[in-house]
Design a protein around this motif. Structure first.
Motif, PDB file in Angstrom:
ATOM      1  N   LEU A 103      37.267  92.267   3.427  1.00  0.00           N
ATOM      2  CA  LEU A 103      36.859  93.314   4.365  1.00  0.00           C
ATOM      3  C   LEU A 103      36.873  94.692   3.719  1.00  0.00           C
ATOM      4  CD1 LEU A 103      38.645  92.305   7.708  1.00  0.00           C
ATOM      5  CD2 LEU A 103      36.194  92.236   7.208  1.00  0.00           C
ATOM      6  N   CYS A 104      37.689  94.843   2.682  1.00  0.00           N
ATOM      7  CA  CYS A 104      37.831  96.153   2.038  1.00  0.00           C
ATOM      8  C   CYS A 104      36.580  96.587   1.287  1.00  0.00           C
ATOM      9  CB  CYS A 104      39.038  96.149   1.098  1.00  0.00           C
ATOM     10  SG  CYS A 104      40.612  95.980   1.955  1.00  0.00           S
ATOM     11  N   TYR A 105      35.683  95.637   0.971  1.00  0.00           N
ATOM     12  CA  TYR A 105      34.392  96.043   0.400  1.00  0.00           C
ATOM     13  C   TYR A 105      33.230  95.708   1.330  1.00  0.00           C
ATOM     14  CZ  TYR A 105      34.188  91.128  -1.194  1.00  0.00           C
ATOM     15  OH  TYR A 105      34.190  89.761  -1.262  1.00  0.00           O
ATOM     16  N   GLN A 106      33.407  94.716   2.196  1.00  0.00           N
ATOM     17  CA  GLN A 106      32.314  94.370   3.117  1.00  0.00           C
ATOM     18  C   GLN A 106      32.068  95.484   4.131  1.00  0.00           C
ATOM     19  OE1 GLN A 106      33.702  90.608   4.611  1.00  0.00           O
ATOM     20  NE2 GLN A 106      32.791  89.430   2.938  1.00  0.00           N
ATOM     21  N   ILE A 107      33.123  96.043   4.681  1.00  0.00           N
ATOM     22  CA  ILE A 107      32.943  97.117   5.660  1.00  0.00           C
ATOM     23  C   ILE A 107      32.328  98.365   5.031  1.00  0.00           C
ATOM     24  CG2 ILE A 107      34.228  98.766   7.108  1.00  0.00           C
ATOM     25  CD1 ILE A 107      35.870  96.417   8.109  1.00  0.00           C
ATOM     26  N   PRO A 108      32.789  98.837   3.861  1.00  0.00           N
ATOM     27  CA  PRO A 108      32.076  99.954   3.225  1.00  0.00           C
ATOM     28  C   PRO A 108      30.619  99.622   2.934  1.00  0.00           C
ATOM     29  CG  PRO A 108      34.242  99.743   2.261  1.00  0.00           C
ATOM     30  CD  PRO A 108      34.066  98.555   3.165  1.00  0.00           C
ATOM     31  N   LEU A 155      33.186  82.659  -8.855  1.00  0.00           N
ATOM     32  CA  LEU A 155      32.838  81.287  -8.479  1.00  0.00           C
ATOM     33  C   LEU A 155      31.685  81.224  -7.494  1.00  0.00           C
ATOM     34  CD1 LEU A 155      36.285  79.539  -8.002  1.00  0.00           C
ATOM     35  CD2 LEU A 155      34.655  79.200  -9.849  1.00  0.00           C
ATOM     36  N   ILE A 156      30.787  80.283  -7.747  1.00  0.00           N
ATOM     37  CA  ILE A 156      29.654  80.077  -6.843  1.00  0.00           C
ATOM     38  C   ILE A 156      30.140  79.706  -5.446  1.00  0.00           C
ATOM     39  CG2 ILE A 156      27.696  78.561  -6.371  1.00  0.00           C
ATOM     40  CD1 ILE A 156      27.224  78.404  -9.368  1.00  0.00           C
ATOM     41  N   ALA A 157      31.162  78.861  -5.355  1.00  0.00           N
ATOM     42  CA  ALA A 157      31.672  78.435  -4.048  1.00  0.00           C
ATOM     43  C   ALA A 157      32.161  79.632  -3.247  1.00  0.00           C
ATOM     44  CB  ALA A 157      32.805  77.425  -4.229  1.00  0.00           C
ATOM     45  N   LEU A 158      32.847  80.547  -3.910  1.00  0.00           N
ATOM     46  CA  LEU A 158      33.341  81.748  -3.233  1.00  0.00           C
ATOM     47  C   LEU A 158      32.182  82.582  -2.713  1.00  0.00           C
ATOM     48  CD1 LEU A 158      36.146  84.108  -4.430  1.00  0.00           C
ATOM     49  CD2 LEU A 158      33.922  85.069  -3.922  1.00  0.00           C
ATOM     50  N   MET A 159      31.183  82.790  -3.555  1.00  0.00           N
ATOM     51  CA  MET A 159      30.043  83.620  -3.158  1.00  0.00           C
ATOM     52  C   MET A 159      29.293  82.988  -1.994  1.00  0.00           C
ATOM     53  SD  MET A 159      28.581  85.125  -6.778  1.00  0.00           S
ATOM     54  CE  MET A 159      28.368  83.603  -7.668  1.00  0.00           C
ATOM     55  N   LYS A 160      29.046  81.690  -2.099  1.00  0.00           N
ATOM     56  CA  LYS A 160      28.290  80.995  -1.052  1.00  0.00           C
ATOM     57  C   LYS A 160      28.989  81.105   0.293  1.00  0.00           C
ATOM     58  CE  LYS A 160      26.641  76.398   0.309  1.00  0.00           C
ATOM     59  NZ  LYS A 160      27.354  76.391   1.607  1.00  0.00           N
ATOM     60  N   ASP A 161      30.297  80.876   0.300  1.00  0.00           N
ATOM     61  CA  ASP A 161      31.043  80.895   1.543  1.00  0.00           C
ATOM     62  C   ASP A 161      30.996  82.278   2.189  1.00  0.00           C
ATOM     63  OD1 ASP A 161      32.998  79.386   3.318  1.00  0.00           O
ATOM     64  OD2 ASP A 161      34.187  81.153   2.796  1.00  0.00           O
ATOM     65  N   VAL A 182      28.802  84.772   1.647  1.00  0.00           N
ATOM     66  CA  VAL A 182      27.439  85.145   2.046  1.00  0.00           C
ATOM     67  C   VAL A 182      27.061  84.460   3.356  1.00  0.00           C
ATOM     68  CG1 VAL A 182      25.001  84.887   1.439  1.00  0.00           C
ATOM     69  CG2 VAL A 182      26.621  85.748  -0.253  1.00  0.00           C
ATOM     70  N   ASP A 183      27.394  83.180   3.468  1.00  0.00           N
ATOM     71  CA  ASP A 183      27.094  82.459   4.721  1.00  0.00           C
ATOM     72  C   ASP A 183      27.798  83.109   5.903  1.00  0.00           C
ATOM     73  OD1 ASP A 183      25.552  80.703   3.316  1.00  0.00           O
ATOM     74  OD2 ASP A 183      27.018  79.070   3.298  1.00  0.00           O
ATOM     75  N   ALA A 184      29.058  83.511   5.716  1.00  0.00           N
ATOM     76  CA  ALA A 184      29.816  84.136   6.801  1.00  0.00           C
ATOM     77  C   ALA A 184      29.218  85.480   7.196  1.00  0.00           C
ATOM     78  CB  ALA A 184      31.273  84.314   6.375  1.00  0.00           C
ATOM     79  N   LEU A 185      28.777  86.260   6.208  1.00  0.00           N
ATOM     80  CA  LEU A 185      28.168  87.559   6.506  1.00  0.00           C
ATOM     81  C   LEU A 185      26.848  87.393   7.253  1.00  0.00           C
ATOM     82  CD1 LEU A 185      28.910  89.422   3.153  1.00  0.00           C
ATOM     83  CD2 LEU A 185      29.864  89.982   5.396  1.00  0.00           C
ATOM     84  N   LYS A 186      26.047  86.430   6.822  1.00  0.00           N
ATOM     85  CA  LYS A 186      24.763  86.208   7.486  1.00  0.00           C
ATOM     86  C   LYS A 186      24.948  85.788   8.938  1.00  0.00           C
ATOM     87  CE  LYS A 186      21.852  85.119   3.482  1.00  0.00           C
ATOM     88  NZ  LYS A 186      21.056  84.081   2.791  1.00  0.00           N
ATOM     89  N   ARG A 187      25.985  84.997   9.203  1.00  0.00           N
ATOM     90  CA  ARG A 187      26.255  84.593  10.581  1.00  0.00           C
ATOM     91  C   ARG A 187      26.593  85.796  11.463  1.00  0.00           C
ATOM     92  NH1 ARG A 187      28.922  80.142   8.030  1.00  0.00           N
ATOM     93  NH2 ARG A 187      30.953  81.193   8.250  1.00  0.00           N
ATOM     94  N   ALA A 190      23.083  89.859   3.271  1.00  0.00           N
ATOM     95  CA  ALA A 190      23.829  89.596   2.038  1.00  0.00           C
ATOM     96  C   ALA A 190      23.170  88.450   1.287  1.00  0.00           C
ATOM     97  CB  ALA A 190      25.285  89.253   2.348  1.00  0.00           C
ATOM     98  N   ALA A 191      23.394  88.404  -0.023  1.00  0.00           N
ATOM     99  CA  ALA A 191      22.832  87.332  -0.859  1.00  0.00           C
ATOM    100  C   ALA A 191      23.682  87.192  -2.106  1.00  0.00           C
ATOM    101  CB  ALA A 191      21.388  87.655  -1.238  1.00  0.00           C
ATOM    102  N   CYS A 192      23.515  86.072  -2.792  1.00  0.00           N
ATOM    103  CA  CYS A 192      24.176  85.914  -4.086  1.00  0.00           C
ATOM    104  C   CYS A 192      23.160  85.392  -5.105  1.00  0.00           C
ATOM    105  CB  CYS A 192      25.377  84.982  -4.001  1.00  0.00           C
ATOM    106  SG  CYS A 192      25.017  83.285  -3.520  1.00  0.00           S
ATOM    107  N   LEU A 193      23.245  85.930  -6.298  1.00  0.00           N
ATOM    108  CA  LEU A 193      22.432  85.463  -7.416  1.00  0.00           C
ATOM    109  C   LEU A 193      23.295  84.552  -8.265  1.00  0.00           C
ATOM    110  CD1 LEU A 193      20.504  88.699  -8.497  1.00  0.00           C
ATOM    111  CD2 LEU A 193      19.500  86.596  -7.604  1.00  0.00           C
ATOM    112  N   ASP A 194      22.951  83.286  -8.320  1.00  0.00           N
ATOM    113  CA  ASP A 194      23.723  82.335  -9.112  1.00  0.00           C
ATOM    114  C   ASP A 194      22.795  81.247  -9.639  1.00  0.00           C
ATOM    115  OD1 ASP A 194      23.782  79.886  -7.282  1.00  0.00           O
ATOM    116  OD2 ASP A 194      24.540  81.431  -5.934  1.00  0.00           O
ATOM    117  N   SER A 195      23.348  80.385 -10.452  1.00  0.00           N
ATOM    118  CA  SER A 195      22.543  79.387 -11.160  1.00  0.00           C
ATOM    119  C   SER A 195      21.990  78.303 -10.250  1.00  0.00           C
ATOM    120  CB  SER A 195      23.380  78.747 -12.276  1.00  0.00           C
ATOM    121  OG  SER A 195      24.565  78.180 -11.745  1.00  0.00           O
TER     122      SER A 195
END
Length: 731
Positions: A96-101, A134-140, A142-147, A152-157
């Protein structure tokens, strides 16, 4: 495309000496520890307005009525333009400390609370970049933010070509607020260059798992050293570093790297009163499974079981399944689709237990994990703290059990002892780099060395991880070289719709060069960017930029491979074996110290769980804090409940097996590297061991019950009898 970048000279105008000495400077040039004059008169009202905006977003987007712990203060200072370090335990709300800003910046701009320096600021509100491992961290996340309706998005392999294209469009058309990426992507020249031209600029860079920056952190990653440089290059307005596991020493390193004032370090105690920390000593590892089944029968709810190696995760999950448990396994060697499926099933509750290696769980926002079991002992207290912190985020009682067994100590020592190369291997590695590797000229007249790290690892019997650390140490300790953007050795592309027409309509010199010098096979075109740049008189940079531009526009689909790491020579490198020998001695001494430190970290976990004191108190004091309200104990850990320390069976101390030593000497004619022979006896793999296929022979690991130091001593004697001098001065 890969997270690794193709190379050019984008970084050559950076003052390398300044970076090496001081790390990244704040993006705000006016910051000197005092308030900016134009802000001073408005400071009180600005703080109130920033806090008000943050609270409104907290309620509207995340559904919380108020901040916890130090969240409000950290967010306020970020919004006021400060660099910040947040050290909160797992589950305490670091994100939350970076998502809210990241969400708040448009409102701040509208309220006139920001002073935008760049002209780009007038055409957009910019984005927040989150560097996450970690991709798993980013995916989780990003999905929560979109809901929650947050862009939000993540660039990964794992992203497809079309997905990457869509993300780029959203970013450059001002629709994206938060972008996640791996630290390796900061090497990608196209990515770094495009970040300089995002409408509104980069408002914030959030560095997750920031302890990876420090070489004294429990999971130091050389790629993280480049984050501070990235921040400087893209002129990010501010930085927030986040970690759950920073000792005072590590926190100091992070603050130096990003110029964070002590007053902007926000800490929260790692103590969680709802977590019950337990440990149990077992005679042999065979006793674990029955204890695990007994625990699972008594304790319901979502459960994570941590193991050390991949094969163990699969075998244990299979055994639990056969005993009627709903279980899946997770480790880095599984296909991406399988890992994502396991994560989704665990989050949804369709799988109760996940048996996993260390990676699983980072950033997983699952509040009702009831149990954390360590089937093996953790490698560090930081790792242990991070993993138990994933339980009970909903505040309800949760149980954390760690099984202590002497049999497991070998595996931990195996990992530690495998990273230190022999002195001879290190000397030959450095001679290869500085005396044998060809150098090429840069446009500014400087020189660059190109290194294939896979080949270096095999040629000199150095594992990949310590090789990366060696190269980073040469850069940071000795100032001889500076890592610059890697390059790809191979560029291929598949034409998009109307390629021939669209490439000819582009009248730029770079497009003409690509059109005229690409060689077509059945489906793919190939272009030698180095040769073409030289032939037509263009910079390689121009060709790479144009290829990325055409890729983004859909004119072609770019495929790159063959990563070659590049290092710019900063000052005259050593020119003789004797000069290199001086560096070898210093570097090897540092690596020996790091090995000793790693062994102490592992032993500290055992000491914490077998000492005569409260587990929670010992854990909290390790991170430089204390239990709240002056408490001396938690009241519900194993020690508090029993009043007795956990007692391990005595450490075995077998006499040296002379026949076993001789069997290894008979099977292997190496006499110039005692550590190599000791690794074979102890069962430690290395590139050289694998090449010689010694890991397939009966001698491999035949003396694993011996102390490694005693094996090293015996093989040093054997090598000395053959003429080996352990105190040899090189050159």
């Amino acid at each position: 495309m890969s997270d690794y970048g193709s190379g050019d000279e984008l970084l050559d105008d950076v003052n390398a000496d300044e970076l090496l000495l001081a790390g990244s400077k704040r993006a705000n040039p006016d910051h000197d520890g005092a308030q900016h004059p134009s802000k001073r008169t408005k400071q009180g009202s600005a703080e109130d307005q920033c806090t008000s905006i943050a609270r409104s977003i907290l309620k509207q987007k995340f559904g919380y009525d108020d901040f916890r712990h130090e969240q409000a203060a950290a967010i306020r200072n970020i919004l006021l333009g400060e660099n910040v370090l947040v050290v909160f335990p797992t589950g305490a709300g670091k994100s939350l400390c970076y998502q809210i800003p990241g969400i708040a910046f448009p409102e701040l701009d509208a309220a006139g609370l920001t002073e935008r320096q760049s002209t780009a600021a007038t055409v957009g509100s910019g984005i927040t970049i989150v560097v996450s491992p970690l991709i798993a961290l980013m995916k989780d996340q990003v999905d929560a933010l979109k809901r929650r309706g947050i862009s939000a998005a993540c660039l990964d392999s794992t992203k497809t070509y079309d997905e990457v294209k869509s993300i780029n469009a959203d970013m450059h058309e001002g629709r994206l607020r938060i972008l996640y990426c791996a630290p390796e992507r900061l090497n990608n020249e196209g990515f770094v260059e495009s970040m300089k031209f995002v409408p509104g600029g980069i408002r914030l860079v959030a560095v997750d798992e920031a302890h990876c920056i420090s070489e004294w952190g429990h999971s130091f990653r050389p790629d993280y050293l480049k984050v501070a440089r990235f921040v400087e290059e893209i002129k990010a307005e501010r930085v927030i570093c986040l970690t759950a596991t920073a000792t005072p020493r590590v926190a100091e390193d992070v603050c130096k790297a990003f110029d964070i004032r002590e007053s902007n370090v926000f800490r929260t105690t790692p103590y969680r009163p709802n977590l019950q920390l337990h440990a149990e000593a077992l005679k042999t590892k065979k006793d674990k499974f029955s204890r695990l089944l007994k625990f699972l029968d008594k304790h319901d709810g979502p459960t994570l079981v941590y193991v050390t190696i991949q094969k163990q995760a699969e075998e244990l999950a299979d055994s639990l399944s056969k005993n009627g448990h709903s279980v899946a396994c997770f480790h880095a060697g599984l296909p991406t689709e399988r890992k994502l499926q396991t994560q989704d099933e665990f989050m949804a509750g369709s799988v109760r237990i996940v048996v996993a290696t260390i990676a699983f769980g980072m950033g997983i926002d699952k509040a009702d994990i009831r149990n954390i079991l360590h089937y093996d002992i953790s490698s560090t207290i930081e790792e242990y703290s991070q993993q138990v912190g994933r339980a009970g985020r909903d505040g309800k009682p949760s149980f954390c059990m760690l099984y202590l067994c002497r049999d497991d100590f070998w595996l931990r020592e195996n990992f530690v002892r495998g990273d230190l190369p022999s002195r001879q291997s290190l000397q030959e590695l450095l001679e290869d780099i500085f005396l044998q590797q060809p150098r090429s000229k840069l446009p500014d007249g400087g020189e660059v060395i190109k290194l294939n790290q896979l080949a270096l690892s095999k040629d000199h019997d150095v594992r990949a991880s310590p090789l990366s650390i060696i190269l980073a140490t040469i850069e940071l300790r000795f100032g001889l070289i500076r890592a610059i953007t890697p390059e790809y050795s191979s560029y291929q592309f598949e034409p998009g719709p109307g390629y021939n027409t669209r490439i000819k309509q582009d009248k730029s010199p770079a497009a003409k060069a690509i059109d005229g010098h690409s060689k077509k096979a059945k489906k793919w075109y190939t272009i030698d960017v180095n040769a073409v740049a030289k032939d037509v008189g263009l910079l390689r940079t121009d060709l790479i930029r144009k290829l990325n531009e055409l890729n983004d526009k859909g004119v072609l689909r770019l495929k790159v491979s063959g990563v070659v790491n590049r290092y710019k020579i900063l000052k005259k490198p050593p020119g003789t074996s004797k000069e290199i020998g001086k560096i070898t001695d210093k570097l090897h001494a540092e690596m020996e110290s790091r090995e000793i430190d790693a062994m102490k970290r592992f032993e500290a976990v055992c000491d914490l769980l077998t000492d005569s004191q409260c587990f929670a108190r010992a854990l909290t004091e390790y991170f430089g804090m204390s239990l709240p309200d002056g408490k001396s104990k938690c009241g519900h850990c194993t020690y508090c409940l029993t009043g007795k320390p956990v007692v391990l069976p005595p450490k075995p101390n077998p006499t040296i097996d002379k026949a076993g030593i001789n069997a290894i000497l008979d099977a292997c004619d190496v006499r110039d590297d005692p550590r190599f022979l000791a690794r074979i006896a102890f069962g430690i793999k290395s590139p050289r061991v694998t090449q010689l296929k010694l890991d397939k022979k009966n001698i491999f690991g035949s003396l694993e019950d011996h102390a490694f130091e005693s094996l090293l001593k015996e093989f040093t004697k054997a090598c000395q009898r053959a003429g080996f001098d352990p105190n040899k001065k090189f050159g």
